[in-house]
Write an enzyme that holds these catalytic residues in place. Sequence first.
Site, mmCIF file in Angstrom:
data_model
loop_
_atom_site.group_PDB
_atom_site.id
_atom_site.type_symbol
_atom_site.label_atom_id
_atom_site.label_comp_id
_atom_site.label_asym_id
_atom_site.label_seq_id
_atom_site.Cartn_x
_atom_site.Cartn_y
_atom_site.Cartn_z
ATOM 1 N N ASP A 79 0.838 -1.198 0.000
ATOM 2 C CA ASP A 79 0.000 0.000 0.000
ATOM 3 C C ASP A 79 0.872 1.248 0.000
ATOM 4 O OD1 ASP A 79 0.783 -0.579 2.745
ATOM 5 O OD2 ASP A 79 -0.629 0.982 3.373
ATOM 6 N N GLU A 172 0.120 -1.173 5.625
ATOM 7 C CA GLU A 172 1.163 -0.754 6.569
ATOM 8 C C GLU A 172 1.060 0.731 6.889
ATOM 9 O OE1 GLU A 172 5.138 0.856 7.797
ATOM 10 O OE2 GLU A 172 3.921 1.346 6.053
#
Length: 407
Positions: A79, A172
């Site tokens: 991400d 994350e």
Amino acid sequence: MEITERFINYTKFDTQSSEDSDCVPSTAKQLEFAKYLKKELEDEKFSDVEMDEMGYIYATLKANTKKNIPTIGFISHYDTSPDCSGKDIKARIVKNYDGNDIELSPGIISSTAKFPELKEHIGEDLIVTDGTTLLGADDKAGIAEIMQAMCYLRDHDEIKHGDIRVGFNPDEEIGMGAHHFDVEKFGCEWAYTMDGGDLGDLEYENFNAASAKIHIKGVSVHPGYAKDKMINANRLAVEFQNMIPADQTPECTEGYEGFYHLLHLEGSIEEAQLSYIIRDHDRDKFEDRKKYIANCAEKLNEKYGQGTCTVELHDQYYNMKEKIEPNMHVIDIVLKAMQETGVPPRVAPIRGGTDGAQLSFKGLPCPNIFAGGVNYHGPYEFVSVQVMEKAVQTIVKICEITAAFND
């Protein structure tokens, strides 16, 4: 495939995570990239390739020797930050960077005055954005490096290694990446996140972290008749913030200094909310900071009545140092690998956190190694091709040194 092509391919996927979502992953578009990565791992003929329903990807490069070698892992998140757009990224390469300002697009300049880090990469090939999006080196550079290193080891059987596990995960950037990471399935004695910054970064200390949500309840009365009746929640929110030490904020601290960071404030006469993050490397000071927030709320309650101010405190992660120090061979191997690949190590505490912090507390010692990106989370982000190549060499060398770990 060269690492440059691999990385730029990855940047074409919009994988921003979202703090406003209750889903896992937090955005459906992350799964599109996860599917691409899974297929790439399969096409590269790695073993045990799987992706669960939440987008966590696991794979194995099988050992090429019968020696008893510890199984180790390399992990990166796919991400990108919600802080800056990750849609329609237009990455380009500045060949043989000359040390001058870089025009990203007409009128958008990445200047050496504002970003002196650029001058550390003169003569290198820099991958930059067009100044309207982030680049996504955090952490697609890490993924590209892991993939490149695994392919290199696969194709160079003369380099002996044990089983090497690969893990790629979502979310994350919103602090949720390790929450659903299956450490038992991963099956490693230790691992490394490839999620650090510039060349040589090695991090095994990070903040202890908590979030604090402050809820203030006011009383709305016509302002012409408000004396001794109105409680203006907006004003109390300002009063609360004014109790936070002005020199203990992110813009006033560095190194091991902790802080309180006001993320969000909104309100009306009847109610107001403030959101903070609390950070400190020292566990005792961290606990004191949480107590201080609670005490600030109690002062408002004593002044304006019990129940006026309530606090929700939630610990997010802790300093991985306490889990790494009993396993310092994990760090010694990286330092030796860096020495043998000509990378000067830069050991420093993270003024933040990584998935490795949470994974360390889940039983998987997991320090953080450089991925090469600079100026993360913004449109002036860049990564050096040569630094990514050094990261690949470091991963390969870690695997080689680990193979001799029990000799």
